[in-house]
Design a protein around this motif. Sequence first.
Motif, mmCIF file in Angstrom:
data_model
loop_
_atom_site.group_PDB
_atom_site.id
_atom_site.type_symbol
_atom_site.label_atom_id
_atom_site.label_comp_id
_atom_site.label_asym_id
_atom_site.label_seq_id
_atom_site.Cartn_x
_atom_site.Cartn_y
_atom_site.Cartn_z
ATOM 1 N N TYR A 152 34.643 34.339 49.913
ATOM 2 C CA TYR A 152 35.563 33.314 50.353
ATOM 3 C C TYR A 152 36.429 33.149 49.326
ATOM 4 O O TYR A 152 36.364 33.320 48.379
ATOM 5 N N MET A 153 37.792 32.868 49.701
ATOM 6 C CA MET A 153 38.941 32.437 49.120
ATOM 7 C C MET A 153 38.352 31.187 47.942
ATOM 8 O O MET A 153 38.097 30.368 48.566
ATOM 9 N N GLN A 154 38.597 31.493 46.630
ATOM 10 C CA GLN A 154 38.225 30.566 45.807
ATOM 11 C C GLN A 154 38.856 29.722 45.231
ATOM 12 O O GLN A 154 40.175 29.888 45.240
ATOM 13 N N ALA A 155 38.811 28.377 44.809
ATOM 14 C CA ALA A 155 39.627 27.488 44.544
ATOM 15 C C ALA A 155 40.387 27.882 43.160
ATOM 16 O O ALA A 155 39.661 28.681 42.206
ATOM 17 N N PRO A 156 41.677 27.528 42.917
ATOM 18 C CA PRO A 156 42.209 27.935 41.608
ATOM 19 C C PRO A 156 41.587 27.467 40.450
ATOM 20 O O PRO A 156 40.883 26.484 40.491
ATOM 21 N N GLU A 157 41.854 27.863 39.131
ATOM 22 C CA GLU A 157 41.563 27.490 37.997
ATOM 23 C C GLU A 157 42.521 27.704 36.879
ATOM 24 O O GLU A 157 43.612 28.295 37.247
ATOM 25 N N ASP A 158 42.333 27.135 35.813
ATOM 26 C CA ASP A 158 43.349 27.077 34.695
ATOM 27 C C ASP A 158 43.830 28.692 34.562
ATOM 28 O O ASP A 158 43.056 29.586 34.318
ATOM 29 N N PHE A 159 44.969 28.953 34.292
ATOM 30 C CA PHE A 159 45.453 30.367 34.088
ATOM 31 C C PHE A 159 45.333 30.396 32.625
ATOM 32 O O PHE A 159 45.974 29.755 31.909
ATOM 33 N N THR A 160 44.808 31.769 32.303
ATOM 34 C CA THR A 160 44.460 32.156 30.860
ATOM 35 C C THR A 160 45.044 33.462 30.436
ATOM 36 O O THR A 160 45.385 33.884 31.330
ATOM 37 N N ASN A 161 44.778 34.002 29.391
ATOM 38 C CA ASN A 161 45.179 35.089 28.790
ATOM 39 C C ASN A 161 44.720 36.058 29.664
ATOM 40 O O ASN A 161 45.031 37.347 29.658
ATOM 41 N N GLU A 162 43.180 36.116 29.819
ATOM 42 C CA GLU A 162 42.466 36.795 30.666
ATOM 43 C C GLU A 162 43.004 37.212 31.924
ATOM 44 O O GLU A 162 43.015 38.250 32.191
ATOM 45 N N HIS A 163 43.551 36.187 32.635
ATOM 46 C CA HIS A 163 43.923 36.199 34.235
ATOM 47 C C HIS A 163 45.221 37.054 33.728
ATOM 48 O O HIS A 163 45.733 37.972 34.776
ATOM 49 N N ARG A 164 46.242 36.874 32.858
ATOM 50 C CA ARG A 164 47.467 37.449 32.508
ATOM 51 C C ARG A 164 47.093 39.192 32.091
ATOM 52 O O ARG A 164 47.925 40.180 32.765
ATOM 53 N N GLU A 165 46.199 39.425 31.464
ATOM 54 C CA GLU A 165 45.794 40.777 31.258
ATOM 55 C C GLU A 165 45.135 41.516 32.518
ATOM 56 O O GLU A 165 45.536 42.518 32.673
ATOM 57 N N ILE A 166 44.439 40.807 33.308
ATOM 58 C CA ILE A 166 44.025 41.309 34.438
ATOM 59 C C ILE A 166 45.332 41.672 35.485
ATOM 60 O O ILE A 166 45.561 43.021 36.073
ATOM 61 N N LEU A 167 46.322 40.930 35.452
ATOM 62 C CA LEU A 167 47.378 41.134 36.419
ATOM 63 C C LEU A 167 48.183 42.357 35.826
ATOM 64 O O LEU A 167 48.894 43.050 36.601
ATOM 65 N N ALA A 168 48.146 42.707 34.505
ATOM 66 C CA ALA A 168 48.747 43.664 33.922
ATOM 67 C C ALA A 168 48.174 44.957 33.777
ATOM 68 O O ALA A 168 48.769 45.883 33.553
ATOM 69 N N ALA A 205 54.103 27.483 35.597
ATOM 70 C CA ALA A 205 52.635 27.332 35.392
ATOM 71 C C ALA A 205 52.004 26.825 36.543
ATOM 72 O O ALA A 205 50.796 27.299 36.614
ATOM 73 N N GLN A 206 52.308 26.177 37.460
ATOM 74 C CA GLN A 206 51.823 25.969 38.491
ATOM 75 C C GLN A 206 51.569 26.980 39.598
ATOM 76 O O GLN A 206 50.334 27.295 39.842
ATOM 77 N N ALA A 207 52.248 27.850 39.561
ATOM 78 C CA ALA A 207 52.372 29.169 40.325
ATOM 79 C C ALA A 207 51.361 29.826 39.937
ATOM 80 O O ALA A 207 50.553 30.513 40.516
ATOM 81 N N GLU A 208 51.178 29.880 38.505
ATOM 82 C CA GLU A 208 50.312 30.765 38.185
ATOM 83 C C GLU A 208 48.783 30.326 38.160
ATOM 84 O O GLU A 208 47.801 31.148 38.386
ATOM 85 N N ARG A 209 48.641 29.066 37.931
ATOM 86 C CA ARG A 209 47.273 28.475 38.202
ATOM 87 C C ARG A 209 46.944 28.926 39.811
ATOM 88 O O ARG A 209 45.860 29.293 39.873
ATOM 89 N N ILE A 210 47.842 28.634 40.848
ATOM 90 C CA ILE A 210 47.528 29.014 42.052
ATOM 91 C C ILE A 210 47.195 30.348 42.247
ATOM 92 O O ILE A 210 46.313 30.737 42.959
ATOM 93 N N SER A 211 47.873 31.236 41.527
ATOM 94 C CA SER A 211 47.507 32.719 41.718
ATOM 95 C C SER A 211 46.143 33.273 41.235
ATOM 96 O O SER A 211 45.834 34.306 41.559
ATOM 97 N N THR A 212 45.202 32.223 40.637
ATOM 98 C CA THR A 212 44.044 32.673 40.164
ATOM 99 C C THR A 212 43.140 32.893 41.339
ATOM 100 O O THR A 212 42.172 33.767 41.198
#
Length: 336
Positions: free
Chosen positions: A258-274, A235-242
């Motif tokens: 610029y590199m943006q600060a992390p945010e809560d990892f959501t299903n949308e992020h998961r869909e983007i990664l896939a 969960a921590q790694a996924e948040r950092i990965s945003t």
Amino acid sequence: MASKLSDIPYSILELATVAKNSSVKDTFDQSLDLAQKAEEMGYSRFWLAEHHNMVSIASSATSVLIGHIAGGTRKIKVGSGGIMLPNHSPLIVAEQFGTLGTLYPNRIDLGLGRAPGTDQVTAQAIRSDRMKSVFKFPEEVKEIQKYFSVENAQEKVRAAVAEGVDVPIYILGSSTDSAHLAAEQGLPYVFASHFAPAQLHQALSIYHNNFKASKFLEEPYTIAGVNIIAADTTAQAERISTSLIKMMLGVMSGNIDYMQAPEDFTNEHREILAHPGFQRMLKYAFIGDPQSVKEKTEAFIKETGVNEVMAVSHIYDHQDRLKSFKIFSEIMKGKI
């Protein structure tokens, strides 16, 4: 091929990524701190990549930054991943890296690529005749080798500071083109699978099947890049990965920031990664807790048979990045 992770050297590719609300000086300080910590963690190399006209990447004056990092460390090899040769004169590259190799003996690597490291408009501004150099890439690699040779002392054009200096050359690639060159010239081959994984296996096959031993290298030697974002929990790694996800979306859309600060990892992020388009760039992004990153790394090495792994970590917070590289070093040492 090594039978276990602890037999595999592991290294870092650094882009000197500039985070939002940070400065270029902060970035350079953090790059040096990372290199010093990486040396303690057992990393073999610390390479810097040449990019231009990107606010988020500060490694544009690559050879200068290599000198800064080498000067602040003691034993880790420091080099370029890579110098984009068509942007430069082979003579100047030989002089720069001959100087570095003299200042930091047996610690400087020269990785050479033929891509521009930027957009085409900027590439034209860097060197208007660069396309001629792109087609002459194999010849210009040999030209650099000539400048480093002691025999070149008899020639009219010399890079005197480079003659006889030991700076190994590595050929970089993100497609199959450079695999042929690295094999033909008997040089180590480095593949950019951290952002261009599509032709990794084909390129490695070409390199191994066509490799010719040389005075530089008796047997094939391969390095491949992977994205590593490791934390205590998935969960921590996924948040950092945003932060990485937002950065890559910017690259794909041409809106680099610029590199943006992390945010809560959501299903949308998961869909983007896939998403297939994202997978074409980040197939080898190992995001998770120590055990899951270990399993993915083991599978990657078994699948590719590479001699060395080069980790890239686009992480917003410096302490999170240090932690990720610490976990990865413990994985590679067999402590996890």
